[in-house]
Every structure is written in C-alpha cells, then in structure tokens.
Design a protein around this motif. Structure first.
Motif, PDB file in Angstrom:
ATOM      1  N   GLU A  36       0.830  -1.197   0.000  1.00 19.76           N
ATOM      2  CA  GLU A  36       0.000   0.000   0.000  1.00 19.76           C
ATOM      3  C   GLU A  36       0.867   1.251   0.000  1.00 19.76           C
ATOM      4  OE1 GLU A  36      -3.709   1.477   2.716  1.00 19.76           O
ATOM      5  OE2 GLU A  36      -1.848   0.997   3.763  1.00 19.76           O
ATOM      6  N   LEU A  37       1.910   1.232   0.820  1.00 22.64           N
ATOM      7  CA  LEU A  37       2.796   2.382   0.929  1.00 22.64           C
ATOM      8  C   LEU A  37       3.506   2.650  -0.389  1.00 22.64           C
ATOM      9  CD1 LEU A  37       3.574   4.358   3.141  1.00 22.64           C
ATOM     10  CD2 LEU A  37       5.519   2.884   3.678  1.00 22.64           C
ATOM     11  N   ARG A  38       3.997   1.628  -1.034  1.00 20.25           N
ATOM     12  CA  ARG A  38       4.656   1.804  -2.334  1.00 20.25           C
ATOM     13  C   ARG A  38       3.694   2.402  -3.350  1.00 20.25           C
ATOM     14  NH1 ARG A  38       9.593  -0.530  -2.960  1.00 20.25           N
ATOM     15  NH2 ARG A  38      10.263  -2.016  -1.340  1.00 20.25           N
ATOM     16  N   GLY A  39       2.437   1.973  -3.298  1.00 17.85           N
ATOM     17  CA  GLY A  39       1.445   2.528  -4.212  1.00 17.85           C
ATOM     18  C   GLY A  39       1.241   4.011  -3.995  1.00 17.85           C
ATOM     19  N   TRP A  40       1.153   4.426  -2.720  1.00 16.13           N
ATOM     20  CA  TRP A  40       1.001   5.851  -2.416  1.00 16.13           C
ATOM     21  C   TRP A  40       2.174   6.652  -2.964  1.00 16.13           C
ATOM     22  CZ3 TRP A  40      -0.416   5.763   3.486  1.00 16.13           C
ATOM     23  CH2 TRP A  40      -1.735   5.289   3.626  1.00 16.13           C
ATOM     24  N   TRP A  41       3.388   6.165  -2.717  1.00 12.82           N
ATOM     25  CA  TRP A  41       4.573   6.901  -3.144  1.00 12.82           C
ATOM     26  C   TRP A  41       4.647   6.992  -4.669  1.00 12.82           C
ATOM     27  CZ3 TRP A  41       8.809   4.493   0.560  1.00 12.82           C
ATOM     28  CH2 TRP A  41       8.513   4.874   1.876  1.00 12.82           C
ATOM     29  N   ALA A  42       4.209   5.936  -5.341  1.00 11.43           N
ATOM     30  CA  ALA A  42       4.252   5.953  -6.806  1.00 11.43           C
ATOM     31  C   ALA A  42       3.271   6.958  -7.396  1.00 11.43           C
ATOM     32  CB  ALA A  42       3.957   4.554  -7.349  1.00 11.43           C
ATOM     33  N   GLU A  43       2.162   7.209  -6.695  1.00  8.74           N
ATOM     34  CA  GLU A  43       1.168   8.158  -7.206  1.00  8.74           C
ATOM     35  C   GLU A  43       1.714   9.579  -7.276  1.00  8.74           C
ATOM     36  OE1 GLU A  43      -2.334   7.939  -4.791  1.00  8.74           O
ATOM     37  OE2 GLU A  43      -2.260   5.748  -4.837  1.00  8.74           O
ATOM     38  N   ASP A  44       2.593   9.930  -6.355  1.00  8.90           N
ATOM     39  CA  ASP A  44       3.131  11.285  -6.301  1.00  8.90           C
ATOM     40  C   ASP A  44       4.629  11.205  -6.034  1.00  8.90           C
ATOM     41  OD1 ASP A  44       3.555  13.965  -6.155  1.00  8.90           O
ATOM     42  OD2 ASP A  44       2.270  14.337  -4.425  1.00  8.90           O
ATOM     43  N   PRO A  45       5.409  10.876  -7.073  1.00  5.80           N
ATOM     44  CA  PRO A  45       6.839  10.615  -6.852  1.00  5.80           C
ATOM     45  C   PRO A  45       7.645  11.848  -6.485  1.00  5.80           C
ATOM     46  CG  PRO A  45       6.313  10.555  -9.199  1.00  5.80           C
ATOM     47  CD  PRO A  45       5.001  10.642  -8.470  1.00  5.80           C
ATOM     48  N   VAL A  46       7.105  13.043  -6.682  1.00  2.00           N
ATOM     49  CA  VAL A  46       7.882  14.252  -6.386  1.00  2.00           C
ATOM     50  C   VAL A  46       7.533  14.864  -5.027  1.00  2.00           C
ATOM     51  CG1 VAL A  46       8.194  14.772  -8.822  1.00  2.00           C
ATOM     52  CG2 VAL A  46       6.245  15.748  -7.609  1.00  2.00           C
ATOM     53  N   ALA A  47       6.642  14.244  -4.267  1.00  2.00           N
ATOM     54  CA  ALA A  47       6.313  14.764  -2.936  1.00  2.00           C
ATOM     55  C   ALA A  47       7.566  14.769  -2.057  1.00  2.00           C
ATOM     56  CB  ALA A  47       5.224  13.917  -2.292  1.00  2.00           C
ATOM     57  N   LYS A  48       7.599  15.710  -1.133  1.00  2.00           N
ATOM     58  CA  LYS A  48       8.764  15.865  -0.259  1.00  2.00           C
ATOM     59  C   LYS A  48       8.568  14.990   0.974  1.00  2.00           C
ATOM     60  CE  LYS A  48       9.422  20.539  -1.984  1.00  2.00           C
ATOM     61  NZ  LYS A  48       8.351  20.384  -3.006  1.00  2.00           N
ATOM     62  N   ARG A  49       9.102  13.780   0.923  1.00  2.00           N
ATOM     63  CA  ARG A  49       8.972  12.806   2.004  1.00  2.00           C
ATOM     64  C   ARG A  49      10.319  12.600   2.673  1.00  2.00           C
ATOM     65  NH1 ARG A  49       6.157  10.453  -2.385  1.00  2.00           N
ATOM     66  NH2 ARG A  49       3.900  10.379  -2.060  1.00  2.00           N
ATOM     67  N   TRP A  50      10.308  12.620   4.008  1.00  2.00           N
ATOM     68  CA  TRP A  50      11.548  12.464   4.757  1.00  2.00           C
ATOM     69  C   TRP A  50      11.360  11.431   5.851  1.00  2.00           C
ATOM     70  CZ3 TRP A  50      16.096  15.389   3.952  1.00  2.00           C
ATOM     71  CH2 TRP A  50      15.985  16.358   2.942  1.00  2.00           C
ATOM     72  N   LEU A  51      12.432  10.699   6.128  1.00  2.00           N
ATOM     73  CA  LEU A  51      12.466   9.761   7.239  1.00  2.00           C
ATOM     74  C   LEU A  51      13.544  10.191   8.227  1.00  2.00           C
ATOM     75  CD1 LEU A  51      12.156   6.272   5.508  1.00  2.00           C
ATOM     76  CD2 LEU A  51      10.407   7.426   6.887  1.00  2.00           C
ATOM     77  N   ALA A  52      13.264   9.963   9.498  1.00  2.00           N
ATOM     78  CA  ALA A  52      14.249  10.153  10.557  1.00  2.00           C
ATOM     79  C   ALA A  52      14.743   8.775  11.002  1.00  2.00           C
ATOM     80  CB  ALA A  52      13.621  10.896  11.735  1.00  2.00           C
ATOM     81  N   TRP A  53      16.041   8.662  11.177  1.00  2.50           N
ATOM     82  CA  TRP A  53      16.651   7.404  11.624  1.00  2.50           C
ATOM     83  C   TRP A  53      17.378   7.658  12.943  1.00  2.50           C
ATOM     84  CZ3 TRP A  53      15.828   2.976   8.786  1.00  2.50           C
ATOM     85  CH2 TRP A  53      15.256   3.168   7.524  1.00  2.50           C
ATOM     86  N   LEU A  54      17.190   6.737  13.872  1.00  4.99           N
ATOM     87  CA  LEU A  54      17.778   6.860  15.206  1.00  4.99           C
ATOM     88  C   LEU A  54      18.112   5.469  15.713  1.00  4.99           C
ATOM     89  CD1 LEU A  54      18.473   8.716  17.631  1.00  4.99           C
ATOM     90  CD2 LEU A  54      16.101   8.412  18.404  1.00  4.99           C
ATOM     91  N   ASP A  55      19.315   5.284  16.172  1.00  4.87           N
ATOM     92  CA  ASP A  55      19.761   3.975  16.678  1.00  4.87           C
ATOM     93  C   ASP A  55      19.572   2.879  15.636  1.00  4.87           C
ATOM     94  OD1 ASP A  55      20.265   5.312  19.021  1.00  4.87           O
ATOM     95  OD2 ASP A  55      18.442   4.604  20.041  1.00  4.87           O
ATOM     96  N   GLY A  56      19.762   3.234  14.359  1.00  2.00           N
ATOM     97  CA  GLY A  56      19.626   2.259  13.281  1.00  2.00           C
ATOM     98  C   GLY A  56      18.206   1.891  12.932  1.00  2.00           C
ATOM     99  N   ARG A  57      17.212   2.612  13.485  1.00  2.41           N
ATOM    100  CA  ARG A  57      15.804   2.294  13.245  1.00  2.41           C
ATOM    101  C   ARG A  57      15.107   3.458  12.549  1.00  2.41           C
ATOM    102  NH1 ARG A  57      13.154   0.439  18.748  1.00  2.41           N
ATOM    103  NH2 ARG A  57      11.512  -0.215  17.297  1.00  2.41           N
ATOM    104  N   CYS A  58      14.065   3.144  11.816  1.00  6.03           N
ATOM    105  CA  CYS A  58      13.218   4.174  11.215  1.00  6.03           C
ATOM    106  C   CYS A  58      12.375   4.778  12.336  1.00  6.03           C
ATOM    107  CB  CYS A  58      12.335   3.567  10.135  1.00  6.03           C
ATOM    108  SG  CYS A  58      11.293   4.773   9.290  1.00  6.03           S
ATOM    109  N   ALA A  59      12.693   6.025  12.702  1.00  9.84           N
ATOM    110  CA  ALA A  59      12.128   6.619  13.912  1.00  9.84           C
ATOM    111  C   ALA A  59      11.007   7.607  13.646  1.00  9.84           C
ATOM    112  CB  ALA A  59      13.232   7.327  14.696  1.00  9.84           C
ATOM    113  N   GLY A  60      10.884   8.106  12.416  1.00  6.11           N
ATOM    114  CA  GLY A  60       9.837   9.085  12.145  1.00  6.11           C
ATOM    115  C   GLY A  60       9.719   9.369  10.665  1.00  6.11           C
TER     116      GLY A  60
END
Length: 290
Positions: A36-60
C-alpha cells in the motif's frame, strides 16, 4: 544522533513498520502494508517525504504537500515511532519541513494531530486549532442493500465513458479533490492509482444525467472510498446514502471485507453512519503563519 534523509523506494518496508507500530499504539489495530505504501509513493513521486533514523531504526516520517498557493500541508501520516518518542524526532522533522515551506514562500502551514500528545506538540510550536475531520470504517460482511430514492437509479460505472460527467458532477458539488483540479488531472490521479478498479465505482443517475458518485478503490480485501458527491440540486433526497451503500455492495462483490473513508463535516459523517460506517478516529487540523 538523528539522521534525516529523503525517502527512497528501498525504505518502504521500514516505513510500513513505523506506521504499523504507530497505529497499534494509538488505535489498537493496523492494516498497514508495504505494498500500500509503495502505491502511495508511486502516485506522487515528487512529494517531499523524509524519514528520521535513530539507533539504526526508522524513527519518524514527515511529508510536505505544497499544492495550495498559500498553505503548505504536513501530511496526516507524519509520525514518530512510539518506542522512540521523547528523543527529538518530531522536532527535527518539523524543523525541516517548516524550513522547506518557508523557502517556498508559503504564508501558512497546516498539520494534523490525533492524540493529546500530538495536539500539545503542535500548540507548543505555535499552531492553532482550525478544524476536525473523521475516519469512518466498516466491515462489509453485512452491507445493507442500496435502495435508490424515487426518480433515481444506481448503475455500474462505464469506464472512461462516464468520466467527464462524473467530474462535472463532483465539481458542482465542490468535492475535495475535483474542486480546483482540471478534468485531465482529476482523471489521471484516479485512473493511475495502484488500487484503481472500475468495479468499485458507483454512479447515480436522474434520467440521462449523472447526479452522484462514490468511488471505491480496493486493495487485497481492503478498500478506501476517496470521493462521494451529489449534485447540489439533487441533495436532500437520500441519494448520498444510497450511492455510498451501492459502492459498499460493489466492493464486497469484488472481494473486499473492510472499507474506510474520511469526512470533514459532521453532516457528511452522519450520512456515512446512516450508510453503515462507524467513526474510528478523529483528527484535528492546526495551522500557523510562517
């Protein structure tokens, strides 16, 4: 140390786990999937999406929408992993996306909260309450059969043939997505979705004119209704409830067992409740000047 970086397709599994953990903590259940998530991202590939990483984990996660001329939107999926709260993840992400919005000369920014902690966080950053919207859901095992009001009929969607009339009807009703979008943009965003299936669309007619619609999008047993609209001159006759129930029926017939949608007005929420859905979440939208 918190690391912030743009989302890549390779991050889908980690981001899906983040959303799953957040929903389990806040709502007690989650139906989140990597697909589902991949589908959302494919619909709008230029959206400004960011991830935060902490202690080697996806934190936000945070996503900035900039479709409005004045208001930038922080997407309501933006969140912090529940096991990594209180360590500055949300602050780092908000500092980033607010800075991006300022660089693009937006006058205001909007964000959404669904917990008391989230509301307090936004208020501390200077956001002020603007409006609420609700998520409603239903299990489709006992869908009530639709019954069109006198003078109307419910029909299956004729792929592409009905598009211009559906768009005109949605535009007249000021439906969220159609209002302000061109026909070409509306059609492209509806037909290019990974979960598009024409069998999930219900259409209401009066004579030879399309006067309402409910557009459902199924994905492996789950479905989401993105658009519900009735032409203004045909409102108040029970047609909205009928076309939603017809959409639910069609989604069940193609194998869906669960459906969700969102309402941004209490009268719409009551309509959906009469059609058989129940409120499962309330979101509060906040804004602040930049």
């Amino acid at each position: 140390m918190i690391e912030l970086r743009p989302v890549s397709p390779d991050d889908a599994a980690a981001a899906a786990e983040l959303f799953h953990a957040r929903e389990l903590r806040d709502f007690g259940a989650s139906r989140r999937t990597e697909e589902e998530l991949r589908g959302w991202w494919a619909e709008d590939p230029v959206a400004k999406r960011w991830l935060a990483w902490l202690d080697g984990r996806c934190a936000g996660y945070a996503c900035l929408f900039d479709g409005d001329a004045e208001v930038a939107d922080i997407h309501d999926e933006s969140c912090t992993h529940p096991e990594l709260e209180g360590r500055g993840v949300a602050t780092a992400l908000f500092d980033l996306v607010e800075g991006l919005a300022r660089e693009q000369a937006f006058q205001r920014i909007r964000a959404t909260a669904w917990t008391d902690a989230g509301r307090a966080f936004l208020e501390h950053r200077g956001y002020r309450f603007a409006a609420s919207f609700w998520r409603l859901e239903a299990d489709l095992g006992d869908v009530q059969p639709p019954e069109a009001p006198a003078g109307y009929r419910l029909e299956p969607y004729r792929e592409h043939e009905d598009d211009e009339a559906l768009y005109a009807c949605a535009l007249s009703a000021e439906a969220d997505w159609a209002y302000g979008a061109s026909f070409a943009l509306w059609a492209r965003h509806r037909h290019s979705r990974a979960d598009y299936d024409p069998r999930g669309w219900a259409v209401a007619w009066a004579g030879d004119v399309i006067v309402g619609g409910a557009l459902g999008f199924p994905l492996h047993g789950d479905a989401w209704i993105l658009d519900v609209f009735v032409a203004p001159e045909h409102q108040g006759h029970g047609l909205g409830r009928a076309v939603v129930q017809d959409c639910l029926r069609r989604l069940r017939e193609i194998g869906c067992d669960h459906v969700g949608l969102e309402a941004d007005a209490e009268n719409a929420m009551r309509l959906y409740e009469r059609a058989g859905l129940r409120v499962t979440r309330r979101y509060d939208t906040y804004e602040k000047p930049l």
